[in-house]
Design a protein around this motif. Structure first.
Motif, short mmCIF file in Angstrom:
data_model
loop_
_atom_site.label_atom_id
_atom_site.label_comp_id
_atom_site.label_asym_id
_atom_site.label_seq_id
_atom_site.Cartn_x
_atom_site.Cartn_y
_atom_site.Cartn_z
N ALA A 144 0.83 -1.20 0.00
CA ALA A 144 0.00 0.00 0.00
C ALA A 144 0.87 1.26 0.00
CB ALA A 144 -0.95 0.00 1.20
N GLU A 145 1.94 1.25 0.78
CA GLU A 145 2.85 2.41 0.81
C GLU A 145 3.50 2.62 -0.55
OE1 GLU A 145 5.59 1.52 3.97
OE2 GLU A 145 4.05 1.81 5.52
N ARG A 146 3.96 1.55 -1.18
CA ARG A 146 4.62 1.67 -2.48
C ARG A 146 3.63 2.13 -3.56
NH1 ARG A 146 7.01 0.65 1.23
NH2 ARG A 146 9.17 0.09 1.49
N LEU A 147 2.44 1.60 -3.51
CA LEU A 147 1.43 2.02 -4.48
C LEU A 147 1.06 3.49 -4.30
CD1 LEU A 147 -0.87 -1.13 -4.49
CD2 LEU A 147 0.49 -0.28 -6.40
N GLU A 148 0.95 3.92 -3.05
CA GLU A 148 0.64 5.32 -2.78
C GLU A 148 1.77 6.23 -3.28
OE1 GLU A 148 -1.68 8.39 -1.93
OE2 GLU A 148 -2.30 6.31 -1.75
N GLN A 149 3.01 5.80 -3.10
CA GLN A 149 4.14 6.57 -3.61
C GLN A 149 4.07 6.69 -5.13
OE1 GLN A 149 7.63 4.55 -2.16
NE2 GLN A 149 7.42 5.38 -0.08
N HIS A 180 1.39 6.45 -6.97
CA HIS A 180 0.21 7.26 -7.28
C HIS A 180 0.53 8.75 -7.09
CE1 HIS A 180 -3.98 8.27 -7.75
NE2 HIS A 180 -3.94 8.96 -6.61
N GLU A 181 1.13 9.09 -5.99
CA GLU A 181 1.48 10.49 -5.71
C GLU A 181 2.53 11.01 -6.68
OE1 GLU A 181 -0.06 12.53 -3.58
OE2 GLU A 181 -1.41 10.86 -3.16
N GLY A 182 3.45 10.15 -7.08
CA GLY A 182 4.51 10.54 -8.03
C GLY A 182 3.98 10.82 -9.42
#
Length: 109
Positions: free
Chosen positions: A98-103, A105-107
């Motif tokens: 989830a953290e990697r996906l959020e990164q 997504h935000e990037g």
């Protein structure tokens, strides 16, 4: 439910069911009904029963047969110590992803 949701759910459903069983013991129909109440309307009861057989074979749950007013005894599942360890690993993996996906997504914004 779209194809993408179905595929993602296949990979996480075991963890979801173990999380349910970490809160309380339940039998197959109860688990299916709760999932449907939570918006997983397209989950077939047979999918849950097949998953319960798999997690029982992996020794992640304890099973107790409870007499039923209608038909054969119900198999009530509860999470055991091995299942709790497995669930802890699931949540750790989930947080990482989830953290990697959020990164990602935000990037992309």
């Amino acid at each position: 439910m779209g194809k993408q949701m179905t595929e993602m759910l296949k990979g996480t459903l075991e963890g979801i069911v173990l999380a349910i069983l970490s809160v309380r013991s339940a039998y197959g129909y109860e688990i299916t009904a709760w999932l449907r109440e939570q918006g997983f309307a397209d989950i077939a009861e047979g999918t849950i029963y097949a998953l319960l057989v798999r997690i029982e074979k992996k020794d992640l749950v304890d099973v107790e047969k409870i007499p039923s007013e209608k038909g054969p005894p119900r198999k009530v599942y509860s999470l055991n110590a091995r299942g709790r360890e497995y669930l802890d690993e699931f949540w750790s993996t989930w947080r990482f992803l989830a953290e990697r996906l959020e990164q990602l997504h935000e990037g992309g914004k």
